[in-house]
Scaffold this motif. Structure first.
Motif, mmCIF file in Angstrom:
data_model
loop_
_atom_site.group_PDB
_atom_site.id
_atom_site.type_symbol
_atom_site.label_atom_id
_atom_site.label_comp_id
_atom_site.label_asym_id
_atom_site.label_seq_id
_atom_site.Cartn_x
_atom_site.Cartn_y
_atom_site.Cartn_z
ATOM 1 N N VAL A 78 0.823 -1.210 0.000
ATOM 2 C CA VAL A 78 0.000 0.000 0.000
ATOM 3 C C VAL A 78 0.861 1.265 0.000
ATOM 4 O O VAL A 78 0.558 2.257 0.666
ATOM 5 N N ASP A 79 1.933 1.216 -0.786
ATOM 6 C CA ASP A 79 2.792 2.390 -0.926
ATOM 7 C C ASP A 79 3.505 2.283 -2.269
ATOM 8 O O ASP A 79 3.308 1.320 -3.014
ATOM 9 N N VAL A 80 4.355 3.254 -2.565
ATOM 10 C CA VAL A 80 5.112 3.290 -3.815
ATOM 11 C C VAL A 80 6.598 3.260 -3.490
ATOM 12 O O VAL A 80 7.057 3.946 -2.570
ATOM 13 N N ASP A 81 7.343 2.461 -4.224
ATOM 14 C CA ASP A 81 8.786 2.403 -4.037
ATOM 15 C C ASP A 81 9.391 3.762 -4.394
ATOM 16 O O ASP A 81 9.078 4.325 -5.450
ATOM 17 N N PRO A 82 10.262 4.314 -3.546
ATOM 18 C CA PRO A 82 10.871 5.617 -3.846
ATOM 19 C C PRO A 82 11.593 5.660 -5.193
ATOM 20 O O PRO A 82 11.739 6.738 -5.780
ATOM 21 N N ARG A 83 12.036 4.498 -5.692
ATOM 22 C CA ARG A 83 12.669 4.477 -7.016
ATOM 23 C C ARG A 83 11.705 4.945 -8.093
ATOM 24 O O ARG A 83 12.117 5.478 -9.128
ATOM 25 N N PHE A 84 10.411 4.718 -7.848
ATOM 26 C CA PHE A 84 9.399 5.009 -8.865
ATOM 27 C C PHE A 84 8.560 6.245 -8.552
ATOM 28 O O PHE A 84 7.789 6.677 -9.403
ATOM 29 N N GLY A 85 8.683 6.771 -7.336
ATOM 30 C CA GLY A 85 7.908 7.942 -6.964
ATOM 31 C C GLY A 85 7.250 7.780 -5.620
ATOM 32 O O GLY A 85 7.812 7.162 -4.712
ATOM 33 N N ASP A 86 6.053 8.316 -5.466
ATOM 34 C CA ASP A 86 5.325 8.209 -4.208
ATOM 35 C C ASP A 86 3.827 8.126 -4.507
ATOM 36 O O ASP A 86 3.400 8.115 -5.669
ATOM 37 N N LEU A 87 3.027 8.067 -3.451
ATOM 38 C CA LEU A 87 1.585 7.928 -3.639
ATOM 39 C C LEU A 87 0.982 9.125 -4.373
ATOM 40 O O LEU A 87 0.030 8.966 -5.153
ATOM 41 N N ALA A 88 1.550 10.305 -4.172
ATOM 42 C CA ALA A 88 1.055 11.479 -4.900
ATOM 43 C C ALA A 88 1.279 11.300 -6.403
ATOM 44 O O ALA A 88 0.431 11.699 -7.220
ATOM 45 N N ASP A 89 2.391 10.691 -6.775
ATOM 46 C CA ASP A 89 2.653 10.421 -8.194
ATOM 47 C C ASP A 89 1.664 9.402 -8.749
ATOM 48 O O ASP A 89 1.209 9.509 -9.901
ATOM 49 N N ALA A 90 1.337 8.399 -7.941
ATOM 50 C CA ALA A 90 0.346 7.406 -8.367
ATOM 51 C C ALA A 90 -1.013 8.058 -8.573
ATOM 52 O O ALA A 90 -1.715 7.784 -9.566
ATOM 53 N N ASP A 91 -1.400 8.943 -7.655
ATOM 54 C CA ASP A 91 -2.679 9.633 -7.785
ATOM 55 C C ASP A 91 -2.697 10.529 -9.025
ATOM 56 O O ASP A 91 -3.701 10.600 -9.746
ATOM 57 N N ALA A 92 -1.576 11.212 -9.284
ATOM 58 C CA ALA A 92 -1.502 12.087 -10.460
ATOM 59 C C ALA A 92 -1.600 11.275 -11.747
ATOM 60 O O ALA A 92 -2.244 11.697 -12.719
ATOM 61 N N LEU A 93 -0.978 10.105 -11.759
ATOM 62 C CA LEU A 93 -1.063 9.237 -12.928
ATOM 63 C C LEU A 93 -2.508 8.817 -13.188
ATOM 64 O O LEU A 93 -2.999 8.856 -14.328
ATOM 65 N N LEU A 94 -3.206 8.416 -12.129
ATOM 66 C CA LEU A 94 -4.600 8.005 -12.268
ATOM 67 C C LEU A 94 -5.476 9.148 -12.787
ATOM 68 O O LEU A 94 -6.314 8.949 -13.680
#
Length: 534
Positions: A78-94
């Motif tokens: 339930v998180d994002v690997d720092p290599r790929f970004g963070d949860l805010a980046d996941a939300d922005a992608l969606l």
């Protein structure tokens, strides 16, 4: 003439006829220049996918992970690997994907965790038989002092499927099961805690807006309760290209009946959310009939049709695959899910022979696939005609390579070439990325192929555009036509598809040519070419 049919559902969810584009997160686009793809890179390239004409993207695991198996060893779901970004980046992608009309499917890895997952670390620090160890499959070994593995199972990645723990609490000695790498301990799905944890994971990502899940190793969650030996002279868990064989094998580690109860529960969870949320199974079962069980009306929505991926460049083989696919899915009222390449197998341009011939055959097979009822999954880079790459041994990162010295998958995971004439071809950064890109790809970039008549990229764009004109409205019936042994031909409503797998040009039926994968010669279809005719 052999008709095959599939019953039409009353409701038409978005995924029924969707074309889904698989994004291998490490290798799609690098926004921060560190040589590895990331979520911001994907977000930046979403307009490309919308322009290509796909309906959705599936993103491989981007969760926190030590990356021993490219993210399929998850330490936090339930998180994002720092290599790929963070949860805010996941939300922005969606948000951006949805604004562009694209659905988003994320990878879920429920068979095993990373050995760095909090649960497994607690299990190692606990006594045999403790609640912490009951979340995984710990067992005492056989033989004197428990020196031998608990059973004869083999790992998909080579070697035995058990790892021994030395000097545990109170001097205990146990083994834990790992059907993949030793850093990927298998979970005990008979434990209610495990089942609840993944329901919570589903809800976490559904609440954030994801449209679906690709379920990794969907057939592997439950093992035979006894963990008995596999009955075979040469027991082992085989890798993907050899899982579909003629003879039925004894496999107590795969495809156990209890797994379907889990997917019935998940079906109910997905149904609570609007927007036709879905899940697609990676289920390497031994027969199409067994795969069909995963897409019964109260279970998962899709399951990859690996029989199509494994079909040879042979018209009869492909026709048989189509017939059997519909024959097995029709009784459960499910739609087929076609796929030719992914991050675990040799790219189909290489599998069909490589070079110009392999690419021509890949284009033709894709055209045939896109005309069939159901959904289709594309693997990033196939729209450029990319082939598998012979990555030097010293640069390979696949754990399967380190365990076997033979089976490996880095060859199909080399990053996408976007632009320019030298590596990293617009992928990101200024040097070679995490896997080196071949110099010969300078003519295969998105930039080089955009607007170029006859390029593989433009063929995909046109095919997806034309597909939209009939995919949702054409009948769900497919009729295999009696043609030459080297020709695959079928009708779907107003569309006739002809694929020439032979060595000589063949005549075409009357009608308007909508699309062809290669040039026609004197009105005939050359070898290694396919055509759509209305």
């Amino acid at each position: 003439m052999t008709p095959v049919a599939l019953n039409d559902p009353i409701d038409v969810p978005w995924w029924r006829d969707a074309v889904v584009y698989q994004v291998y997160v490490r290798s799609f686009a690098d926004a921060n220049g560190d040589g590895m793809g990331d979520l911001k890179g994907i977000t930046k390239r979403l307009p490309y996918l919308a322009d290509l004409g796909v309906d959705a993207l599936w993103i491989t695991p981007f969760y926190p992970s030590p990356q021993h198996d490219a993210g399929y060893d998850v330490s936090d779901y339930v998180d994002v690997d720092p290599r790929f970004g963070d949860l805010a980046d996941a939300d922005a992608l969606l948000r951006k994907a949805h604004a562009l009309g694209l659905k988003v499917i994320v990878d879920l890895v429920p068979n095993h965790t990373s050995d760095e997952h909090e649960w497994f670390q607690k299990a190692l620090a606990s006594e045999p038989g403790s609640p912490e160890r009951e979340r995984y499959l710990f067992r005492t070994g056989k033989g004197r002092g428990g020196q031998q593995p608990p059973n004869n199972w083999g790992s998909v990645f080579g070697g035995i499927a058990w790892e021994r723990i030395e000097d545990g609490p109170a001097g205990s000695t146990q083994w834990y099961l790992h059907l993949f790498d030793k850093t990927q301990p298998d979970l005990n799905w008979r434990n209610p805690e495990v089942r609840q944890m993944f329901v919570d994971v589903l809800r976490f990502w559904l609440d954030r807006g994801v449209d679906g899940f690709r379920v990794d190793v969907a057939h592997g969650l439950f093992k035979h309760e006894s963990l008995r030996d596999e009955k075979s002279d040469h027991p082992s868990s085989r890798h993907v290209e050899s899982l579909l064989e003629t003879d039925t094998k004894d496999e107590p580690m795969w495809d156990q009946p209890e797994v379907h109860d889990v997917y019935r529960d998940w079906h109910q969870v997905l149904a609570e959310y609007d927007g036709d949320r879905m899940a697609v199974a990676e289920a390497w079962t031994q027969t199409p009939e067994r795969t069909a069980a995963y897409v019964r009306p109260d279970e998962l929505q899709q399951a990859f049709n690996f029989a199509w991926l494994l079909a040879t460049w042979d018209a009869a083989d492909m026709a048989d695959c189509i017939r059997r696919t519909f024959a097995t899915l029709d009784p459960v009222g499910a739609n087929p899910t076609w796929v030719l390449s992914n991050h675990d197998v040799v790219r189909h341009a290489t599998r069909y022979g490589g070079g110009r011939v392999g690419v021509a055959r890949a284009r033709a097979a894709t055209l045939a696939m896109l005309a069939l009822p159901g959904s289709s999954y594309l693997y990033q880079g196939e729209e450029l005609g990319l082939e598998s790459v012979d990555v030097p041994e010293e640069l390979r990162q696949d754990p399967a390579w380190f365990r076997t010295g033979e089976f490996w998958r880095d060859h199909c995971r080399v990053p996408m070439p976007w632009s320019g004439t030298r590596a990293p071809f617009g992928f990101g950064g200024r040097t070679q990325p995490w896997l080196p890109m071949p110099a010969g790809w300078k003519d295969l970039t998105v930039e080089a192929q955009t607007g170029k008549r006859g390029s593989t990229l433009e063929l995909y764009r046109k095919a997806l555009k034309v597909r939209r004109t009939f995919a949702a409205t054409a009948p769900r019936d497919v009729e295999i036509l009696d043609r030459a042994k080297t020709v695959l031909a079928f009708e779907r409503g107003p569309i006739t598809v002809v694929l020439n797998a032979g060595k000589r040009p063949v005549s075409l039926p009357r009608g308007k040519v909508l699309l062809n994968s290669g040039r026609l010669v004197d009105g005939k279809l050359p070898p290694d070419t396919a055509v759509w005719i209305r």
